[in-house]
Design a protein around this motif. Structure first.
Motif, mmCIF file in Angstrom:
data_model
loop_
_atom_site.group_PDB
_atom_site.id
_atom_site.type_symbol
_atom_site.label_atom_id
_atom_site.label_comp_id
_atom_site.label_asym_id
_atom_site.label_seq_id
_atom_site.Cartn_x
_atom_site.Cartn_y
_atom_site.Cartn_z
ATOM 1 N N THR A 195 8.750 14.386 3.062
ATOM 2 C CA THR A 195 9.269 14.322 4.426
ATOM 3 C C THR A 195 9.598 12.880 4.831
ATOM 4 O O THR A 195 8.828 11.959 4.562
ATOM 5 N N GLY A 196 10.745 12.700 5.447
ATOM 6 C CA GLY A 196 11.151 11.384 5.925
ATOM 7 C C GLY A 196 12.071 10.643 4.999
ATOM 8 O O GLY A 196 12.490 9.518 5.298
ATOM 9 N N GLY A 197 12.409 11.254 3.879
ATOM 10 C CA GLY A 197 13.313 10.605 2.931
ATOM 11 C C GLY A 197 14.007 11.635 2.066
ATOM 12 O O GLY A 197 13.942 12.829 2.325
ATOM 13 N N GLU A 198 14.649 11.167 1.009
ATOM 14 C CA GLU A 198 15.396 12.058 0.122
ATOM 15 C C GLU A 198 14.685 12.285 -1.202
ATOM 16 O O GLU A 198 15.081 13.137 -1.990
ATOM 17 N N ASP A 199 13.637 11.523 -1.474
ATOM 18 C CA ASP A 199 12.947 11.617 -2.754
ATOM 19 C C ASP A 199 12.063 12.853 -2.836
ATOM 20 O O ASP A 199 11.554 13.346 -1.823
ATOM 21 N N THR A 200 11.838 13.303 -4.067
ATOM 22 C CA THR A 200 10.852 14.345 -4.327
ATOM 23 C C THR A 200 9.601 13.701 -4.900
ATOM 24 O O THR A 200 9.585 12.507 -5.222
ATOM 25 N N ILE A 201 8.540 14.465 -5.014
ATOM 26 C CA ILE A 201 7.260 13.931 -5.490
ATOM 27 C C ILE A 201 7.424 13.416 -6.918
ATOM 28 O O ILE A 201 7.822 14.168 -7.817
ATOM 29 N N HIS A 209 0.837 -1.200 0.000
ATOM 30 C CA HIS A 209 0.000 0.000 0.000
ATOM 31 C C HIS A 209 0.876 1.257 0.000
ATOM 32 O O HIS A 209 1.620 1.502 0.937
ATOM 33 N N ARG A 210 0.833 2.014 -1.105
ATOM 34 C CA ARG A 210 1.661 3.205 -1.287
ATOM 35 C C ARG A 210 3.152 2.862 -1.254
ATOM 36 O O ARG A 210 3.980 3.664 -0.836
ATOM 37 N N GLY A 211 3.474 1.650 -1.704
ATOM 38 C CA GLY A 211 4.847 1.185 -1.666
ATOM 39 C C GLY A 211 5.183 0.584 -0.319
ATOM 40 O O GLY A 211 4.391 0.631 0.624
ATOM 41 N N LEU A 212 6.360 0.005 -0.229
ATOM 42 C CA LEU A 212 6.806 -0.610 1.026
ATOM 43 C C LEU A 212 7.419 0.496 1.888
ATOM 44 O O LEU A 212 8.635 0.637 1.998
ATOM 45 N N HIS A 213 6.548 1.290 2.497
ATOM 46 C CA HIS A 213 7.028 2.473 3.215
ATOM 47 C C HIS A 213 7.254 2.181 4.691
ATOM 48 O O HIS A 213 6.704 1.258 5.275
ATOM 49 N N GLY A 214 8.089 3.001 5.294
ATOM 50 C CA GLY A 214 8.456 2.870 6.699
ATOM 51 C C GLY A 214 9.546 3.875 6.995
ATOM 52 O O GLY A 214 9.669 4.900 6.311
ATOM 53 N N ALA A 215 10.363 3.599 8.001
ATOM 54 C CA ALA A 215 11.432 4.518 8.384
ATOM 55 C C ALA A 215 12.372 4.788 7.213
ATOM 56 O O ALA A 215 12.947 3.862 6.642
ATOM 57 N N GLY A 216 12.506 6.047 6.842
ATOM 58 C CA GLY A 216 13.372 6.429 5.739
ATOM 59 C C GLY A 216 12.802 6.155 4.364
ATOM 60 O O GLY A 216 13.450 6.457 3.354
ATOM 61 N N LEU A 217 11.614 5.585 4.321
ATOM 62 C CA LEU A 217 10.954 5.254 3.052
ATOM 63 C C LEU A 217 9.533 5.808 3.081
ATOM 64 O O LEU A 217 8.574 5.104 3.423
ATOM 65 N N PRO A 218 9.346 7.072 2.732
ATOM 66 C CA PRO A 218 8.009 7.677 2.806
ATOM 67 C C PRO A 218 7.028 7.033 1.836
ATOM 68 O O PRO A 218 7.422 6.468 0.806
ATOM 69 N N GLU A 219 5.753 7.117 2.175
ATOM 70 C CA GLU A 219 4.717 6.567 1.318
ATOM 71 C C GLU A 219 4.734 7.225 -0.062
ATOM 72 O O GLU A 219 5.045 8.406 -0.210
ATOM 73 N N ASN A 220 4.412 6.439 -1.071
ATOM 74 C CA ASN A 220 4.339 6.914 -2.457
ATOM 75 C C ASN A 220 5.643 7.566 -2.934
ATOM 76 O O ASN A 220 5.631 8.469 -3.771
#
Length: 259
Positions: free
Chosen positions: A99-105, A29-40
């Protein structure tokens, strides 16, 4: 009895071969998100691919009509910015860090390039009353042209599935549903009407409503029933018992549950 006959007439079941790939898959759901891996985020999607999971994501349009992968209408919860996503261009959104990672939208194009057919992909098209349905659907369809890999669109809004049924029938389409605890005659009738309007190939059903007489009846007719959001081991057990593909996150995606 009348509703059963109308279901068959107004919302025929899909061909089994068309929807077989949806079954037996666990979708992150919205990728395998968690610590350092924000949703979507691309990082969460890459983690899902690495884990051999399917992917579910959310899509809405930017101000210049591009399909962006983002859940909330507002930027506030998931970024350091504020305001509506639709008020920004794709280029500007692509500069906003999640927020919570390095990726942009990311754009949907970026997600499709990342997945590249390696795992099944579910694209939930976000809508609200003011949404221009044809524009949102076209933004997605253009990117799916030529894409090679198992992919489906879905939405709570039956107009989305209906649009694809009419204008891009080769794309597998789903109706996202929640009974919201209401099983009155009016609520049951409304569910059938939504099905008839949407003409979907599958259902994505609220796990809190399972088991559901409505979902079970459509499943017996040949509609795959995916379930969301599966976020505990107990819900995973329920999803596997009553559905065809859990859309899961958190504790619902433990190694024990995926084994």
């Amino acid at each position: 009895m009348l509703s059963i006959l109308l279901d068959r007439l107004l919302a025929p079941a899909p061909l089994a071969a068309r929807v077989a790939w949806l079954k037996g898959v666990i979708y992150a759901h919205r990728g395998l998100h968690g610590a350092g891996l924000p949703e979507n985020s691309p990082a969460a999607f890459a983690a899902a691919i690495e884990a051999g999971l399917g992917i579910e994501c959310d899509v809405q349009r930017s101000s210049d009509g591009q399909a962006m992968v983002f859940h909330d209408w507002e930027l506030d919860r998931l970024t350091a910015e504020s305001g509506l996503l639709i008020e920004r261009s794709a280029a500007k959104l692509g500069q906003i860090r999640i927020t919570g990672g390095e990726d942009t939208i990311p754009t949907l194009r970026q997600l499709l390039d990342l997945v590249a057919g390696r795992v099944p992909l579910l694209i939930e098209v976000k809508t609200r009353p003011s949404t221009r349905i044809p524009a949102s659907c076209l933004a997605v369809r253009r990117l799916l042209e030529g894409y090679r890999g198992p992919v489906a669109v879905m939405s709570f809004d039956p107009r989305v599935s209906r649009w694809f049924a009419r204008h891009s029938s080769h794309v597998v389409r789903g109706l996202v549903m929640s009974e919201e605890g209401s099983r009155t005659l009016f609520a049951r009738t409304r569910r059938h009407i939504m099905l008839w309007r949407a003409q979907p190939d599958f259902l994505a059903y609220d796990i809190s409503d399972m088991p559901s007489r409505f979902a079970s009846a459509q499943r017996r007719r040949g509609f795959p029933v995916l379930t969301w959001t599966v976020n505990t081991p107990d819900l995973m057990e329920r999803a596997l018992r009553h559905g065809d593909g859990p859309i899961a996150e958190g504790a619902g995606l433990s190694k024990a549950d995926r084994a």
